[in-house]
Enzyme design. Sequence first.
Site, mmCIF file in Angstrom:
data_model
loop_
_atom_site.group_PDB
_atom_site.id
_atom_site.type_symbol
_atom_site.label_atom_id
_atom_site.label_comp_id
_atom_site.label_asym_id
_atom_site.label_seq_id
_atom_site.Cartn_x
_atom_site.Cartn_y
_atom_site.Cartn_z
ATOM 1 N N ARG A 64 -11.570 7.712 1.360
ATOM 2 C CA ARG A 64 -10.628 6.697 1.043
ATOM 3 C C ARG A 64 -9.850 6.894 -0.298
ATOM 4 O O ARG A 64 -8.662 6.470 -0.430
ATOM 5 C CB ARG A 64 -11.627 5.372 0.685
ATOM 6 C CG ARG A 64 -12.300 4.701 2.264
ATOM 7 C CD ARG A 64 -13.587 4.059 1.868
ATOM 8 N NE ARG A 64 -13.145 2.703 1.177
ATOM 9 C CZ ARG A 64 -14.181 1.976 0.581
ATOM 10 N NH1 ARG A 64 -15.214 2.122 0.760
ATOM 11 N NH2 ARG A 64 -13.505 0.694 0.165
ATOM 12 N N ARG A 81 -23.588 -0.564 -3.273
ATOM 13 C CA ARG A 81 -23.288 -1.817 -2.693
ATOM 14 C C ARG A 81 -24.408 -1.980 -1.538
ATOM 15 O O ARG A 81 -24.630 -1.051 -0.794
ATOM 16 C CB ARG A 81 -21.862 -2.121 -2.129
ATOM 17 C CG ARG A 81 -20.973 -2.015 -3.099
ATOM 18 C CD ARG A 81 -19.532 -1.930 -2.545
ATOM 19 N NE ARG A 81 -18.318 -2.309 -3.285
ATOM 20 C CZ ARG A 81 -17.008 -2.127 -2.817
ATOM 21 N NH1 ARG A 81 -17.000 -1.761 -1.593
ATOM 22 N NH2 ARG A 81 -16.196 -2.383 -3.724
ATOM 23 N N ARG A 103 0.733 -1.225 0.134
ATOM 24 C CA ARG A 103 0.148 -0.114 -0.077
ATOM 25 C C ARG A 103 1.019 1.179 0.202
ATOM 26 O O ARG A 103 0.243 2.265 -0.373
ATOM 27 C CB ARG A 103 -0.912 -0.029 1.238
ATOM 28 C CG ARG A 103 -2.010 -1.007 1.056
ATOM 29 C CD ARG A 103 -2.940 -0.699 2.435
ATOM 30 N NE ARG A 103 -3.945 -2.144 2.259
ATOM 31 C CZ ARG A 103 -5.156 -2.013 1.840
ATOM 32 N NH1 ARG A 103 -5.485 -0.714 0.958
ATOM 33 N NH2 ARG A 103 -5.953 -2.909 1.965
#
Length: 215
Positions: A172, A128, A89
């Site tokens: 995010r 979602r 990451r």
Amino acid sequence: MKRNIILMGPPGAGKGTLAKQLISLGLVHISTGDMFREAIKAGTELGLLADSYIKHGNLVPDEVTIGIVKERLAMPDCENGFLLDGFPRTLPQAEALEKLTKEINRPIEAAINLDCDEKELVRRISGRRVCKNCGAPYHIDSAKPKVEGVCDICGGPLYQRNDDNEEALKVRLAHYVNQTKPLIDFYQERGLLTNFDSLKGSAVLFDEIAKFLKS
């Protein structure tokens, strides 16, 4: 065939769906979460150390995560290839991964990056829905349940996760841009990066990537 693979892309780009398809090529799908759970369950020294951080709600330090990655990638089931999802990451993690994969003679052969524009990411993630009972995934546009709000599999109620909304996604994405996106340059410089358009249907995308890996 290219067998030691990193899967990259922003949240909502479709990495999870693609990973499930790519295991049909004989690759072992490895996520950071899976590695932690397996190391903790096995009771390894690094697993226990990671657990001590997780139990207190703290982030696991890079050196511990990297150690667990090395343990996992050295296991026999990774001999024929692995697909890393969610790691690395950061640049320090990428540099450490490059070193350790060479040490265990399983160097990274390709970094697959899924491109996706922000508008589409918002649509995908904000739509979602997940079953509270069995965790089955749905989407209000592309994967509707037979009965609205009810899981087809177990009949449980569907809900939207707290971070599956536009505001949370922007946070995010900011983390992704600041920490993870520089990895694109890292792998580009090493000639390992290949970009794919994740706006294509999952079947078309899988066919393109499978063809690339076999080339």
